[in-house]
Write an enzyme that holds these catalytic residues in place. Sequence first.
Site, PDB file in Angstrom:
ATOM      1  N   LYS A  13       0.828  -1.220   0.000  1.00 32.87           N
ATOM      2  CA  LYS A  13       0.000   0.000   0.000  1.00 32.87           C
ATOM      3  C   LYS A  13       0.863   1.271   0.000  1.00 32.87           C
ATOM      4  CE  LYS A  13      -1.883  -1.156   3.926  1.00 32.87           C
ATOM      5  NZ  LYS A  13      -1.264  -2.472   4.225  1.00 32.87           N
ATOM      6  N   ARG A  88      -9.350   0.853   9.282  1.00 31.06           N
ATOM      7  CA  ARG A  88      -9.033  -0.535   9.607  1.00 31.06           C
ATOM      8  C   ARG A  88     -10.128  -1.177  10.445  1.00 31.06           C
ATOM      9  NH1 ARG A  88      -3.240   0.343   9.236  1.00 31.06           N
ATOM     10  NH2 ARG A  88      -2.041  -1.552   9.473  1.00 31.06           N
ATOM     11  N   ARG A 122      11.779  -6.039   3.752  1.00 26.36           N
ATOM     12  CA  ARG A 122      11.575  -4.578   3.686  1.00 26.36           C
ATOM     13  C   ARG A 122      12.649  -3.830   4.476  1.00 26.36           C
ATOM     14  NH1 ARG A 122       5.916  -2.079   5.164  1.00 26.36           N
ATOM     15  NH2 ARG A 122       6.165  -3.289   7.059  1.00 26.36           N
ATOM     16  N   ARG A 155      11.886  -2.148  10.073  1.00 24.89           N
ATOM     17  CA  ARG A 155      10.858  -1.691  11.017  1.00 24.89           C
ATOM     18  C   ARG A 155      10.785  -2.635  12.209  1.00 24.89           C
ATOM     19  NH1 ARG A 155       5.408  -0.047   7.855  1.00 24.89           N
ATOM     20  NH2 ARG A 155       4.497  -1.297   9.491  1.00 24.89           N
ATOM     21  N   ARG A 166      -0.047  -9.158  13.128  1.00 22.38           N
ATOM     22  CA  ARG A 166      -0.687  -8.159  12.254  1.00 22.38           C
ATOM     23  C   ARG A 166      -1.561  -8.842  11.216  1.00 22.38           C
ATOM     24  NH1 ARG A 166       4.601  -5.633  10.385  1.00 22.38           N
ATOM     25  NH2 ARG A 166       3.364  -4.444   8.913  1.00 22.38           N
TER      26      ARG A 166
HETATM   27  P1  AP5 Z   1       4.933  -1.605   1.718  1.00 20.05           P
HETATM   28  O1  AP5 Z   1       4.567  -0.666   0.614  1.00 20.05           O
HETATM   29  O2  AP5 Z   1       5.782  -1.072   2.828  1.00 20.05           O
HETATM   30  O3  AP5 Z   1       3.628  -2.377   2.283  1.00 20.05           O
HETATM   31  P2  AP5 Z   1       2.370  -1.861   3.077  1.00 20.05           P
HETATM   32  O4  AP5 Z   1       1.178  -2.532   2.515  1.00 20.05           O
HETATM   33  O5  AP5 Z   1       2.350  -0.360   3.144  1.00 20.05           O
HETATM   34  O6  AP5 Z   1       2.697  -2.525   4.486  1.00 20.05           O
HETATM   35  P3  AP5 Z   1       2.675  -1.985   5.969  1.00 20.05           P
HETATM   36  O7  AP5 Z   1       3.423  -3.029   6.770  1.00 20.05           O
HETATM   37  O8  AP5 Z   1       3.197  -0.567   6.071  1.00 20.05           O
HETATM   38  O9  AP5 Z   1       1.191  -2.025   6.300  1.00 20.05           O
HETATM   39  P4  AP5 Z   1       0.587  -2.153   7.677  1.00 20.05           P
HETATM   40  O10 AP5 Z   1      -0.819  -1.882   7.297  1.00 20.05           O
HETATM   41  O11 AP5 Z   1       0.843  -3.374   8.453  1.00 20.05           O
HETATM   42  O12 AP5 Z   1       1.389  -1.065   8.531  1.00 20.05           O
HETATM   43  P5  AP5 Z   1       1.052   0.441   8.943  1.00 20.05           P
HETATM   44  O13 AP5 Z   1       2.301   1.217   8.880  1.00 20.05           O
HETATM   45  O14 AP5 Z   1      -0.165   0.923   8.224  1.00 20.05           O
HETATM   46  O15 AP5 Z   1       5.668  -2.859   1.026  1.00 20.05           O
HETATM   47  C1  AP5 Z   1       6.175  -3.929   1.816  1.00 20.05           C
HETATM   48  C2  AP5 Z   1       7.502  -4.425   1.207  1.00 20.05           C
HETATM   49  O16 AP5 Z   1       7.256  -5.058  -0.048  1.00 20.05           O
HETATM   50  C3  AP5 Z   1       8.518  -3.320   0.911  1.00 20.05           C
HETATM   51  O17 AP5 Z   1       9.803  -3.837   1.147  1.00 20.05           O
HETATM   52  C4  AP5 Z   1       8.336  -3.020  -0.580  1.00 20.05           C
HETATM   53  O18 AP5 Z   1       9.544  -2.569  -1.155  1.00 20.05           O
HETATM   54  C5  AP5 Z   1       7.933  -4.396  -1.117  1.00 20.05           C
HETATM   55  N1  AP5 Z   1       6.941  -4.356  -2.188  1.00 20.05           N
HETATM   56  C6  AP5 Z   1       5.785  -3.636  -2.216  1.00 20.05           C
HETATM   57  N2  AP5 Z   1       5.066  -3.911  -3.316  1.00 20.05           N
HETATM   58  C7  AP5 Z   1       5.786  -4.869  -3.988  1.00 20.05           C
HETATM   59  C8  AP5 Z   1       5.539  -5.588  -5.183  1.00 20.05           C
HETATM   60  N3  AP5 Z   1       4.426  -5.400  -5.908  1.00 20.05           N
HETATM   61  N4  AP5 Z   1       6.462  -6.507  -5.580  1.00 20.05           N
HETATM   62  C9  AP5 Z   1       7.570  -6.723  -4.826  1.00 20.05           C
HETATM   63  N5  AP5 Z   1       7.856  -6.065  -3.675  1.00 20.05           N
HETATM   64  C10 AP5 Z   1       6.958  -5.154  -3.263  1.00 20.05           C
HETATM   65  O19 AP5 Z   1       0.592   0.224  10.470  1.00 20.05           O
HETATM   66  C11 AP5 Z   1       1.523  -0.111  11.492  1.00 20.05           C
HETATM   67  C12 AP5 Z   1       0.820  -0.152  12.828  1.00 20.05           C
HETATM   68  O20 AP5 Z   1       0.241   1.139  13.134  1.00 20.05           O
HETATM   69  C13 AP5 Z   1      -0.360  -1.120  12.965  1.00 20.05           C
HETATM   70  O21 AP5 Z   1       0.074  -2.430  13.286  1.00 20.05           O
HETATM   71  C14 AP5 Z   1      -1.160  -0.461  14.111  1.00 20.05           C
HETATM   72  O22 AP5 Z   1      -0.563  -0.733  15.357  1.00 20.05           O
HETATM   73  C15 AP5 Z   1      -1.005   1.024  13.813  1.00 20.05           C
HETATM   74  N6  AP5 Z   1      -2.072   1.554  12.941  1.00 20.05           N
HETATM   75  C16 AP5 Z   1      -1.882   2.144  11.715  1.00 20.05           C
HETATM   76  N7  AP5 Z   1      -3.059   2.508  11.188  1.00 20.05           N
HETATM   77  C17 AP5 Z   1      -4.015   2.161  12.074  1.00 20.05           C
HETATM   78  C18 AP5 Z   1      -5.433   2.247  12.072  1.00 20.05           C
HETATM   79  N8  AP5 Z   1      -6.106   2.809  11.047  1.00 20.05           N
HETATM   80  N9  AP5 Z   1      -6.115   1.772  13.143  1.00 20.05           N
HETATM   81  C19 AP5 Z   1      -5.451   1.221  14.200  1.00 20.05           C
HETATM   82  N10 AP5 Z   1      -4.119   1.089  14.245  1.00 20.05           N
HETATM   83  C20 AP5 Z   1      -3.385   1.551  13.203  1.00 20.05           C
END
Ligand code: AP5
Length: 213
Positions: A13, A88, A122, A155, A166
């Site tokens: 994402k 979420r 990542r 991370r 997660r």
């Molecule tokens: P990346 O683009 O980093 O993936 P992502 O989907 O953004 O993954 P996240 O881990 O950031 O999502 P998340 O939802 O768990 O974490 P968030 O920060 O929102 O890509 C991943 C890897 O793959 C990278 O290395 C990239 O280079 C590679 N890649 C990407 N696309 C590719 C492709 N097509 N082919 C090959 N490689 C590829 O949330 C973290 C924490 O914050 C949560 O656990 C929670 O505690 C809190 N939080 C955040 N938002 C909320 C909410 N709305 N409500 C409650 N808690 C929340």
Amino acid sequence: MKLVFIGPPGVGKGTYAKAVSEKFGIPHISTGDIFREEIKKGSELGKRVKEFLDKGLLVPDDIVIEVVKQRLSMDDCRKGFILDGFPRTLQQAEALEQFASPEWAFLFQARDETILERLGGRRVCPKCGAIYHIKYMPPKVPGICDKCGTPLIQRKDDTPEVIMQRLKIYREQFTPIILFYKERGRLVEIDANEQADKVVPVVIERLRKLYNV
Ligand code: AP5
């Protein structure tokens, strides 16, 4: 363009949102990035959310909703926004309708083994937020950010146990959100199994058609 990007952790994402943000000049707002930044600063908000992020648990709705509401009220969101990782929960989706109803929800999906490989490899830049993958999107100099020269980090929540937690929460809680947008005719489903350089043009093409740009 008022967009939300949803899908499992590690599906890409943030990677796609950054590309779309650059292409169309609208801000990319990641709730995860906001929380990590606040933790780094040691702010009051950072102290309240740290434990949730460290364990891979969801931050309570009232905190997340307030953070997003404030961020979307800023001037740069007048032309639109890409929300990455929000909503979420159903309560977050319903709250968002009240202050900034998104036009489209892009749902990205990929196989579990693909997601695990993506999260395991990542690396991120702690300064500018650029996202890399040791195999799929390596930096030019290993371990160093192409954009600002800062050493890359892994991370804290990308450890195997926290990743499993997660994913578990995602599987248990996400179906109602998908239905929420599907029932309203606002869901766009994207197959994200391919490499990012194949997925990004698909997203941009869909947006061009949806917005006639
Ligand atoms: P990346 O683009 O980093 O993936 P992502 O989907 O953004 O993954 P996240 O881990 O950031 O999502 P998340 O939802 O768990 O974490 P968030 O920060 O929102 O890509 C991943 C890897 O793959 C990278 O290395 C990239 O280079 C590679 N890649 C990407 N696309 C590719 C492709 N097509 N082919 C090959 N490689 C590829 O949330 C973290 C924490 O914050 C949560 O656990 C929670 O505690 C809190 N939080 C955040 N938002 C909320 C909410 N709305 N409500 C409650 N808690 C929340």
